[in-house]
Design a protein around this motif. Structure first.
Motif, PDB file in Angstrom:
ATOM      1  N   TRP A 156     -13.440  13.667   8.846  1.00  0.00           N
ATOM      2  CA  TRP A 156     -12.136  13.332   8.268  1.00  0.00           C
ATOM      3  C   TRP A 156     -11.570  12.069   8.905  1.00  0.00           C
ATOM      4  O   TRP A 156     -10.691  11.430   8.356  1.00  0.00           O
ATOM      5  CB  TRP A 156     -11.145  14.502   8.389  1.00  0.00           C
ATOM      6  N   ASP A 407     -10.780  15.751  29.837  1.00  0.00           N
ATOM      7  CA  ASP A 407     -11.263  15.527  28.473  1.00  0.00           C
ATOM      8  C   ASP A 407     -12.710  15.045  28.453  1.00  0.00           C
ATOM      9  O   ASP A 407     -13.400  15.210  27.443  1.00  0.00           O
ATOM     10  CB  ASP A 407     -10.373  14.514  27.761  1.00  0.00           C
ATOM     11  N   HIS A 411     -14.399  16.519  25.332  1.00  0.00           N
ATOM     12  CA  HIS A 411     -14.282  15.711  24.119  1.00  0.00           C
ATOM     13  C   HIS A 411     -15.435  15.998  23.152  1.00  0.00           C
ATOM     14  O   HIS A 411     -16.576  16.124  23.558  1.00  0.00           O
ATOM     15  CB  HIS A 411     -14.281  14.235  24.491  1.00  0.00           C
ATOM     16  N   HIS A 419      -8.688  23.807  19.755  1.00  0.00           N
ATOM     17  CA  HIS A 419      -7.343  23.262  19.968  1.00  0.00           C
ATOM     18  C   HIS A 419      -6.651  22.941  18.646  1.00  0.00           C
ATOM     19  O   HIS A 419      -5.569  23.422  18.358  1.00  0.00           O
ATOM     20  CB  HIS A 419      -7.427  22.012  20.843  1.00  0.00           C
ATOM     21  N   ARG A 481     -19.147  19.517  18.529  1.00  0.00           N
ATOM     22  CA  ARG A 481     -18.658  19.738  17.170  1.00  0.00           C
ATOM     23  C   ARG A 481     -19.542  18.959  16.198  1.00  0.00           C
ATOM     24  O   ARG A 481     -20.296  18.079  16.597  1.00  0.00           O
ATOM     25  CB  ARG A 481     -17.198  19.300  17.059  1.00  0.00           C
TER      26      ARG A 481
HETATM   27  C1  HEM Z   1       1.049  19.702  24.033  1.00  0.00           C
HETATM   28  C2  HEM Z   1       0.788  18.895  23.089  1.00  0.00           C
HETATM   29  C3  HEM Z   1      -0.597  18.327  22.770  1.00  0.00           C
HETATM   30  C4  HEM Z   1      -1.481  17.704  23.569  1.00  0.00           C
HETATM   31  C5  HEM Z   1      -1.315  17.407  25.033  1.00  0.00           C
HETATM   32  C6  HEM Z   1      -2.633  17.351  22.777  1.00  0.00           C
HETATM   33  C7  HEM Z   1      -3.762  16.680  23.214  1.00  0.00           C
HETATM   34  C8  HEM Z   1      -4.868  16.396  22.455  1.00  0.00           C
HETATM   35  C9  HEM Z   1      -5.985  15.611  22.882  1.00  0.00           C
HETATM   36  C10 HEM Z   1      -6.091  14.934  24.211  1.00  0.00           C
HETATM   37  C11 HEM Z   1      -6.895  15.559  21.882  1.00  0.00           C
HETATM   38  C12 HEM Z   1      -8.225  14.820  21.871  1.00  0.00           C
HETATM   39  C13 HEM Z   1      -9.306  15.685  22.328  1.00  0.00           C
HETATM   40  C14 HEM Z   1     -10.642  15.048  22.181  1.00  0.00           C
HETATM   41  O1  HEM Z   1     -11.020  14.607  21.078  1.00  0.00           O
HETATM   42  O2  HEM Z   1     -11.360  15.009  23.189  1.00  0.00           O
HETATM   43  C15 HEM Z   1      -6.354  16.316  20.802  1.00  0.00           C
HETATM   44  C16 HEM Z   1      -6.996  16.494  19.608  1.00  0.00           C
HETATM   45  C17 HEM Z   1      -6.341  16.958  18.502  1.00  0.00           C
HETATM   46  N1  HEM Z   1      -5.053  17.428  18.438  1.00  0.00           N
HETATM   47 FE1  HEM Z   1      -3.814  17.693  20.004  1.00  0.00          FE
HETATM   48  N2  HEM Z   1      -2.422  17.780  21.510  1.00  0.00           N
HETATM   49  C18 HEM Z   1      -1.186  18.356  21.474  1.00  0.00           C
HETATM   50  C19 HEM Z   1      -0.591  18.872  20.373  1.00  0.00           C
HETATM   51  C20 HEM Z   1      -1.112  18.792  19.116  1.00  0.00           C
HETATM   52  C21 HEM Z   1      -0.391  19.115  17.927  1.00  0.00           C
HETATM   53  C22 HEM Z   1       1.045  19.593  17.878  1.00  0.00           C
HETATM   54  C23 HEM Z   1      -1.228  18.933  16.907  1.00  0.00           C
HETATM   55  C24 HEM Z   1      -0.991  19.125  15.448  1.00  0.00           C
HETATM   56  C25 HEM Z   1      -0.067  19.779  14.883  1.00  0.00           C
HETATM   57  C26 HEM Z   1      -2.486  18.488  17.433  1.00  0.00           C
HETATM   58  C27 HEM Z   1      -3.604  18.202  16.666  1.00  0.00           C
HETATM   59  C28 HEM Z   1      -4.781  17.716  17.148  1.00  0.00           C
HETATM   60  C29 HEM Z   1      -5.935  17.427  16.337  1.00  0.00           C
HETATM   61  C30 HEM Z   1      -6.055  17.569  14.837  1.00  0.00           C
HETATM   62  C31 HEM Z   1      -6.926  16.968  17.186  1.00  0.00           C
HETATM   63  C32 HEM Z   1      -8.376  16.644  16.845  1.00  0.00           C
HETATM   64  C33 HEM Z   1      -8.608  15.428  16.097  1.00  0.00           C
HETATM   65  C34 HEM Z   1     -10.065  15.190  15.878  1.00  0.00           C
HETATM   66  O3  HEM Z   1     -10.728  14.658  16.765  1.00  0.00           O
HETATM   67  O4  HEM Z   1     -10.565  15.510  14.793  1.00  0.00           O
HETATM   68  N3  HEM Z   1      -2.384  18.420  18.776  1.00  0.00           N
HETATM   69  N4  HEM Z   1      -5.109  16.817  21.178  1.00  0.00           N
END
Ligand code: HEM
Ligand SMILES: [Cu+2]
Lengths: 592, 214
Positions: A156, A407, A411, A419, A481
């Motif tokens: 995506w 991470d 990652h 997550h 993944r």
């Molecule tokens: C406490 C708050 C949050 C933190 C610290 C956080 C942190 C992160 C980090 C660092 C990643 C990257 C991980 C990686 O690819 O290695 C990630 C991925 C992601 N996060 Fe969060 N996040 C938080 C909240 C949210 C929220 C509220 C949403 C959506 C409503 C969200 C949706 C996503 C999605 C969709 C990905 C994956 C994207 C992908 O690679 O396809 N996150 N998050």
């Protein structure tokens, strides 16, 4: 800007087509969006089931499926390239065409005028146009499965160079082109919607509805509209450049020295990282575009069913503003491993972890609202509490991912998949369910069956956790993944039973949604007739008939005298005071 | 007389009296005592639109900055026609203001005339940009020739599309003028149109500076 204002007539258009198909009534448009998102969601859900099927029994032969998908599953065995298309389209459809469309365009259109006391959106014509723009987008996306080479297959996130070289894999051909075009339609539609939301909320509030009296749902939608307007253009720019790289030989994203087969590509000098930066500049705000509406719905629903004023309304608003603002400066946390200076990584770690503060504030405010309340566990309330739970679970794993050091091993593993399925997918999906059970009476004038609704909740909640929670372990165990067959790696093979368990849970999760679909369509026709205000709630939509007529209120627009959270006010006979009740009327209702 | 037209304009715009059949378009500024905003609906929508267009070009700019730093960057020469095109576009902003000044003096014929001139100048600019493309192609500089030329073709193209939107808006304002929809106090479509036009004009100056001066 061409249509400055559409003279709005109070009587409804008569013909069926003008009334239900090319309608400019915000309620009809909202429901059109909602149903479109729901049907797209069914397709996207089936795609996920196929993905899970293959992960539990990789490359197994399913003769029956071979008949259904003669190309992608020739002889009944799923081809790897078909598998990639499946998760790519699952993600794209769910993120943009289901979980953005249903809560934002669907409920946003339906609720905003009703909750602020307006007869329609500011630009009804633009509103209709936005729906008729997104529909071709949906159709183009779905039809890409039938294109030569199958649907897009770059995830995506469509990272270059995979997405930028037509010959890379089968899905990089026509499928990827259709993906880009479909996205352009989506962005155009979402932009029109955003302009409408912002203008409507700023300018069309009824008398007395100051910004400080807006229901939190409206605040969330307001911020979402602003995020969309400011974040999506980055993807538009990137998509334009991607199209040129693919079809006209430019080198925005393509570096020198790339081979397809034995053929050296002519491109040179481009930077694939540029795509990642532009994509995530949109991508991170986009995940909050999905999350914020769920936060708004939860706040309003929790207040209603705990019969309590929401704890600390100004802080709730400010924390949403903070989350929205911060979401523009954290995109680098998706790129810690893409080749980033450690100092920059540190900066992105800090901004990312700071987001946890307003998020935690919101959680504690919800808990404080619930503290010692007499809670009515209706279906919408159960889903609202589910959102809080999913938000906490997903937020905690976010903190691990947000620290660059942690991470590095996590990652692109199933830990990330866990997550974001908790926080983004789960919380906003539960948000859509909560909102549906809550506002269904207003939308269709009938109640949904509450027993079925509660059953739907418990099945979904339990199946959701058992599907996605074990993914944390898979991720820590090193399962990457987007992999077609984990068993090819010796170290992953012992974890295969977990994958089987997850798949079985996912099937239960999928099956549980049939309950919802049945309940929904059955209740539209056969549900118990709804009263005007079945939940004894305070916001303005409950002062309109169920369903509201064209123009929303028969008589004059309601005037607002208070905030929306006057529940259980001491010394007043009812335990709620709707926003439209004047102080004089409250005096009259005083006990004793 | 003056008072009457003002009242009428207010009604046409939905007016503060939001229950008089003007639908949800009423309550401008919400009518809340503290938070009343004297801004017209169209204006908010327009500024929001300009914000998103600004972000679009900010996205392109950041890509340009990144790409420009790579080793294969070779600048192309300014096609000489661009100076002339720029002059055309700048003068169109002036003629648009002249048109608006005639509206204030209530000379509708002159207003229409100058609006037509403005729209023609806009179209001439777009035609000029196409010729500039031809000029480059004649020198052997095509879209994929170098990163600089790629950006030149893409950015001028995207800008021209936005200007075309401005021409359409101008036509709409013109039709409104023809239908006598303006009063000395009520001329929003024209005002909105002018804001957009000057914005796209300024955008071109910005792009020109970025592409050839920086
Ligand atoms: C406490 C708050 C949050 C933190 C610290 C956080 C942190 C992160 C980090 C660092 C990643 C990257 C991980 C990686 O690819 O290695 C990630 C991925 C992601 N996060 Fe969060 N996040 C938080 C909240 C949210 C929220 C509220 C949403 C959506 C409503 C969200 C949706 C996503 C999605 C969709 C990905 C994956 C994207 C992908 O690679 O396809 N996150 N998050
Ligand atoms: Cu993020």
């Amino acid at each position: 800007m061409a249509k400055v204002h559409e003279p709005h007539v109070a009587h409804a258009p008569q013909s069926f087509i003008r009334r239900y198909i090319f309608s400019t009534d915000h309620k009809v448009i909202g429901i059109q969006y909602y149903v479109t998102a729901m049907l797209t969601g069914v397709v996207a859900g089936i795609l996920a089931m196929l993905v899970r099927l293959n992960l539990a029994w990789p490359a197994h032969e399913w003769p029956l499926l071979g008949k259904l998908f003669p190309v992608g599953m020739e002889f009944g065995v799923m081809k790897p390239e078909f598998y990639i298309s499946l998760f790519t389209m699952h993600g794209t459809l769910m993120v943009f065409f289901v979980l953005s469309l249903a809560p934002v365009s669907g409920f946003g259109n339906f609720l905003i005028p009703l909750q602020i006391g307006a007869r329609d959106m500011a630009y009804p014509f633009l509103n209709a146009l936005s729906y008729w723009t997104v529909l071709p987008g949906v159709i183009i996306m779905l039809s890409s499965f039938f294109a030569e080479g199958g649907a897009a297959a770059a995830g995506w996130t469509s990272y270059a160079p995979l997405s930028a070289v037509q010959e890379a894999i089968p899905g990089s051909g026509m499928g990827q082109t259709l993906w880009i075009i479909g996205m352009v339609f989506f962005i155009a539609s979402f932009t029109m919607g955003g302009l409408n939301f912002v203008t409507t909320i700023i300018n069309l509030r009824t008398k007395g509805m100051s910004m400080r009296r807006l229901p939190l749902t409206v605040w969330a939608l307001f911020l979402v509209a602003i995020l969309g307007l400011l974040a999506f253009p980055a993807l538009t720019a990137a998509a334009v450049m991607l199209l040129f790289d693919r079809h006209f030989g430019t080198s925005f994203f393509l570096p020198a020295g790339m081979y397809v087969g034995d053929k050296l590509l002519a491109h040179q000098g481009g930077t694939p990282l540029l795509w990642q930066h532009l994509f995530w500049f949109l991508g991170h705000p986009e995940v909050y575009i999905l999350m914020l509406p769920a936060m708004g719905f939860t706040s309003d629903i929790i207040a209603t069913f705990s019969r309590r004023p929401i704890f600390s309304y100004p802080v709730m608003v400010l924390s949403m503003v903070a989350i929205g603002g911060l979401s523009f400066v954290v995109w680098g946390h998706h790129m810690f491993l893409s080749g980033m200076s450690p100092y920059l990584g540190m900066a992105f770690t800090v901004t990312t972890l700071v987001i946890a503060i307003p998020s935690a504030v919101k959680t504690f405010n919800w808990l404080a609202t619930l503290w010692r309340a007499k809670i009515e566990f209706t279906a919408p309330m159960l889903f609202a509490l589910g959102i809080v739970s999913l938000f906490v679970t997903g937020g905690l794993s976010g903190i691990f991912l947000g620290s660059a050091a942690a991470d590095i091993p996590l990652h692109d593993t199933y830990f990330v998949v866990a997550h974001f399925h908790f926080i983004m997918a789960g919380a906003s999906l539960f948000g859509v369910f909560a909102a549906t059970y809550y506002w269904f009476p207003k939308m269709f004038g009938r109640m949904m069956n509450s027993k079925l609704g509660k059953l739907h909740f418990w099945l979904t909640f339990v199946a959701y956790y058992s599907t996605f929670f074990p993914m944390h372990y898979l991720g820590i165990g090193g399962m990457m993944r987007r992999i077609y067959d984990p068993t090819v790696y010796q170290y992953l093979a012992p974890m295969q039973p977990v994958n089987v368990f997850i798949t079985l849970s996912a099937f239960v999760l999928g099956a549980a949604q049939l309950l919802f679909l049945f309940n929904f369509f059955w209740s539209v026709y056969k549900g118990k007739k709804a009263e005007q205000n079945p939940w004894n709630a305070n916001t303005l939509e409950w002062t309109a008939a169920s369903p509201p007529p064209h123009g929303n209120w028969e008589g004059p627009l309601p005037t607002v005298h208070r905030w929306p959270y006057d529940y259980s006010v001491p010394d007043v006979s009812d335990d709620y005071i709707p926003q439209s009740v004047s102080p004089a009327e409250v005096q009259a209702r005083k006990k004793g | 007389m003056e008072v009457l037209t003002k009242e009428k304009a207010k009604l046409e715009r939905g007016g503060v009296d939001f229950d008089k059949g003007s639908g949800g378009l009423g309550g401008e500024g919400g009518g809340s005592p503290e938070g009343a905003l004297p801004i017209h609906t169209g204006e908010i929508g327009l500024w929001a639109l300009l914000a998103t267009i600004t972000m679009l070009f900010a996205g392109f700019t950041s890509a340009y900055v990144v790409r420009r730093a790579s080793s294969d960057w070779q600048p192309i020469a300014v096609p000489s026609l661009l100076w002339f095109n720029t002059a055309l576009l700048l003068s169109s902003s002036v003629t648009l203001e002249v048109a608006r000044s005639f509206l204030k003096r209530w000379r509708l014929e002159a207003l229409k005339g100058w609006l037509v001139v403005t729209a023609l100048l806009g179209m001439a600019f777009i035609a000029g940009q196409l010729l500039a493309w031809r000029q480059l192609a004649a020198q052997g500089v095509y879209l994929p020739t170098s990163p600089h030329s790629s950006f030149f073709f893409v950015l001028t193209g995207v800008h021209a599309v936005h200007l075309l939107g401005g021409v359409l808006a101008l036509c709409y304002a013109l039709v409104q003028a023809w239908r006598f929809h303006y009063t000395p106090v009520h001329h929003d479509p024209l005002a909105l149109c002018a804001t957009y036009w000057h914005f796209v004009d300024g955008l071109w100056i910005y792009l020109f500076l970025m592409l050839f001066v920086w």
